[in-house]
Design a protein around this motif. Structure first.
Motif, PDB file in Angstrom:
ATOM      1  N   ILE A   1       1.087  -1.536   0.065  1.00 39.51           N
ATOM      2  CA  ILE A   1      -0.331   0.082   0.087  1.00 39.51           C
ATOM      3  C   ILE A   1       1.373   1.462  -0.333  1.00 39.51           C
ATOM      4  N   SER A   2       0.401   2.750  -0.773  1.00 41.72           N
ATOM      5  CA  SER A   2       1.199   3.507  -1.612  1.00 41.72           C
ATOM      6  C   SER A   2       0.564   4.814  -0.071  1.00 41.72           C
ATOM      7  N   GLU A   3       1.269   5.887  -0.502  1.00 38.58           N
ATOM      8  CA  GLU A   3       0.683   7.143  -0.800  1.00 38.58           C
ATOM      9  C   GLU A   3      -0.058   7.410  -1.492  1.00 38.58           C
ATOM     10  N   PRO A   4      -1.289   8.585  -1.165  1.00 31.02           N
ATOM     11  CA  PRO A   4      -2.403   8.340  -2.241  1.00 31.02           C
ATOM     12  C   PRO A   4      -1.441   9.241  -3.736  1.00 31.02           C
ATOM     13  N   ALA A   5      -1.931   9.076  -4.604  1.00 30.56           N
ATOM     14  CA  ALA A   5      -1.571   9.991  -5.784  1.00 30.56           C
ATOM     15  C   ALA A   5      -2.432  11.122  -5.790  1.00 30.56           C
ATOM     16  N   GLU A   6      -2.061  12.070  -6.632  1.00 27.16           N
ATOM     17  CA  GLU A   6      -2.840  13.108  -7.405  1.00 27.16           C
ATOM     18  C   GLU A   6      -4.042  12.850  -7.845  1.00 27.16           C
ATOM     19  N   LYS A   7      -5.317  13.873  -7.484  1.00 26.21           N
ATOM     20  CA  LYS A   7      -6.349  13.287  -8.243  1.00 26.21           C
ATOM     21  C   LYS A   7      -7.063  14.886  -8.259  1.00 26.21           C
ATOM     22  N   PRO A   8      -8.746  14.746  -8.911  1.00 24.72           N
ATOM     23  CA  PRO A   8      -9.170  15.670  -8.228  1.00 24.72           C
ATOM     24  C   PRO A   8      -9.706  15.328  -6.921  1.00 24.72           C
ATOM     25  N   ALA A   9     -10.204  16.516  -6.769  1.00 22.66           N
ATOM     26  CA  ALA A   9     -10.873  16.529  -4.926  1.00 22.66           C
ATOM     27  C   ALA A   9     -11.853  16.614  -6.034  1.00 22.66           C
ATOM     28  N   ASN A  10     -12.758  16.004  -4.311  1.00 22.65           N
ATOM     29  CA  ASN A  10     -13.901  15.362  -4.062  1.00 22.65           C
ATOM     30  C   ASN A  10     -14.534  14.105  -5.153  1.00 22.65           C
ATOM     31  N   THR A  11     -13.296  13.280  -5.630  1.00 20.26           N
ATOM     32  CA  THR A  11     -13.616  12.227  -6.963  1.00 20.26           C
ATOM     33  C   THR A  11     -13.148  10.788  -5.991  1.00 20.26           C
ATOM     34  N   ALA A  12     -14.183   9.880  -5.371  1.00 25.80           N
ATOM     35  CA  ALA A  12     -13.927   8.765  -4.926  1.00 25.80           C
ATOM     36  C   ALA A  12     -13.321   8.089  -6.262  1.00 25.80           C
ATOM     37  N   ALA A  13     -12.111   7.516  -5.900  1.00 24.24           N
ATOM     38  CA  ALA A  13     -11.802   6.129  -6.856  1.00 24.24           C
ATOM     39  C   ALA A  13     -12.714   4.905  -7.061  1.00 24.24           C
ATOM     40  N   TYR A  14     -13.445   5.004  -6.348  1.00 26.51           N
ATOM     41  CA  TYR A  14     -15.006   3.893  -7.252  1.00 26.51           C
ATOM     42  C   TYR A  14     -15.810   4.627  -7.435  1.00 26.51           C
ATOM     43  N   THR A  15     -15.834   6.249  -8.175  1.00 28.43           N
ATOM     44  CA  THR A  15     -17.271   7.024  -8.544  1.00 28.43           C
ATOM     45  C   THR A  15     -17.809   6.255 -10.166  1.00 28.43           C
ATOM     46  N   GLY A  16     -18.412   5.793  -9.954  1.00 27.20           N
ATOM     47  CA  GLY A  16     -18.525   5.408 -11.673  1.00 27.20           C
ATOM     48  C   GLY A  16     -19.059   3.605 -11.717  1.00 27.20           C
ATOM     49  N   LEU A  17     -18.593   2.883 -10.177  1.00 28.85           N
ATOM     50  CA  LEU A  17     -18.286   1.408 -10.597  1.00 28.85           C
ATOM     51  C   LEU A  17     -19.381   1.196  -9.726  1.00 28.85           C
ATOM     52  N   MET A  18     -20.565   0.631 -10.853  1.00 32.90           N
ATOM     53  CA  MET A  18     -22.089  -0.016 -10.955  1.00 32.90           C
ATOM     54  C   MET A  18     -21.721  -1.690 -10.584  1.00 32.90           C
ATOM     55  N   LEU A  19     -22.129  -2.165  -9.516  1.00 28.27           N
ATOM     56  CA  LEU A  19     -22.164  -3.777  -9.300  1.00 28.27           C
ATOM     57  C   LEU A  19     -23.528  -4.548  -8.908  1.00 28.27           C
ATOM     58  N   ASN A  20     -23.556  -5.579  -9.168  1.00 29.25           N
ATOM     59  CA  ASN A  20     -24.724  -6.552  -7.925  1.00 29.25           C
ATOM     60  C   ASN A  20     -24.430  -7.325  -7.613  1.00 29.25           C
ATOM     61  N   ASN A  21     -24.804  -7.955  -6.298  1.00 33.96           N
ATOM     62  CA  ASN A  21     -25.158  -8.984  -4.853  1.00 33.96           C
ATOM     63  C   ASN A  21     -25.215  -9.750  -6.329  1.00 33.96           C
ATOM     64  N   GLU A  22     -25.091 -10.932  -5.572  1.00 31.43           N
ATOM     65  CA  GLU A  22     -25.136 -12.625  -6.105  1.00 31.43           C
ATOM     66  C   GLU A  22     -26.934 -12.551  -6.633  1.00 31.43           C
ATOM     67  N   ASP A  23     -27.340 -11.788  -5.521  1.00 31.07           N
ATOM     68  CA  ASP A  23     -29.347 -12.070  -5.480  1.00 31.07           C
ATOM     69  C   ASP A  23     -29.414 -10.896  -7.132  1.00 31.07           C
ATOM     70  N   GLY A  24     -28.940 -10.046  -7.467  1.00 29.28           N
ATOM     71  CA  GLY A  24     -28.826  -9.287  -8.915  1.00 29.28           C
ATOM     72  C   GLY A  24     -29.360  -7.791  -8.487  1.00 29.28           C
ATOM     73  N   THR A  25     -29.122  -7.619  -7.133  1.00 31.03           N
ATOM     74  CA  THR A  25     -29.299  -6.316  -6.439  1.00 31.03           C
ATOM     75  C   THR A  25     -28.103  -5.467  -6.357  1.00 31.03           C
ATOM     76  N   PHE A  26     -28.936  -3.728  -7.057  1.00 30.97           N
ATOM     77  CA  PHE A  26     -27.513  -2.884  -6.878  1.00 30.97           C
ATOM     78  C   PHE A  26     -26.668  -2.345  -5.313  1.00 30.97           C
ATOM     79  N   ILE A  27     -25.360  -2.757  -5.762  1.00 23.99           N
ATOM     80  CA  ILE A  27     -25.277  -2.121  -4.883  1.00 23.99           C
ATOM     81  C   ILE A  27     -24.748  -0.898  -4.737  1.00 23.99           C
ATOM     82  N   ASP A  28     -25.389  -0.051  -3.631  1.00 26.12           N
ATOM     83  CA  ASP A  28     -25.199   1.822  -3.695  1.00 26.12           C
ATOM     84  C   ASP A  28     -23.593   2.177  -3.504  1.00 26.12           C
TER      85      ASP A  28
END
Length: 195
Positions: free
Chosen positions: A48-75
């Protein structure tokens, strides 16, 4: 016949290595076992390293859309202020199979921690193959599938890929290839992120 016996005796080590090579070549579990032995040395691991420079208030998981095993969307808002361990894998992938026991150990160690989230994302073309693999091997990690394209910052097409995101939403580890996540040194790094 006598010449054949002499040849076999004089080349027994070569024959054994050839047979082992063929087994490793055709058997995904044998290949995974061999990779697991190499990964257990720790030479393939990244840290694990120090965080890289990135735009403020933009989480790395932004845009990640997933489903649980039962098909429900993970918020994805459920990931806010959490340490997120993401592992992209497929059941046909020998390096994925090699590192899976260590992913399972890490999951079992931290699954009850309120500030830790595990996203073990299956990328099999047929998700049933991934479910069957987990069931067959007795793994208990959550079975998750993508609901849309995966952001390139998290996954570039190589399996396995592991990403650790800190509580601020910053990528702290991005590792492609087999690794051992059941080492005390890795647990220590996770503990540091959880504080």
């Amino acid at each position: 016949m006598e010449n054949l016996k002499k040849w076999i005796i004089s080349n027994i080590s070569t024959l054994l290595l050839t047979v082992l090579f063929i087994i490793v070549l055709v058997n995904p579990d044998a290949k995974a076992w061999l990779m697991r032995q190499v990964a257990s040395t720790g030479i393939l691991n990244s840290s694990i390293s120090e965080p890289a420079e990135k735009p403020a208030n933009t989480a790395a998981y932004t845009g990640l859309m997933l489903n649980n095993e039962d098909g429900t969307f993970i918020d994805s808002s459920l990931l806010k202020n959490k340490v997120v361990f993401i592992n992209f894998w497929a059941s046909w992938c020998p390096p994925c199979r090699a590192e899976f026991p260590s992913v399972e150990k890490l999951y079992n160690k931290y699954k009850a921690h309120p500030d830790m989230v595990f996203l073990i994302i299956n990328l099999d073309d047929n998700p049933a193959l991934g479910k069957n693999y987990l069931k067959e091997k007795g793994f208990t990690v959550p079975f998750i599938t993508p609901a849309a394209n995966i952001p390139e910052a998290l996954y570039n097409g190589s399996l396995p890929t592991t990403v650790v995101i800190d509580k601020k939403g910053e990528i702290r580890l991005h590792h492609t290839g087999v690794a051992d996540y059941s080492k005390d040194s890795f647990y220590h790094e996770i503990e540091t992120l959880l504080k």
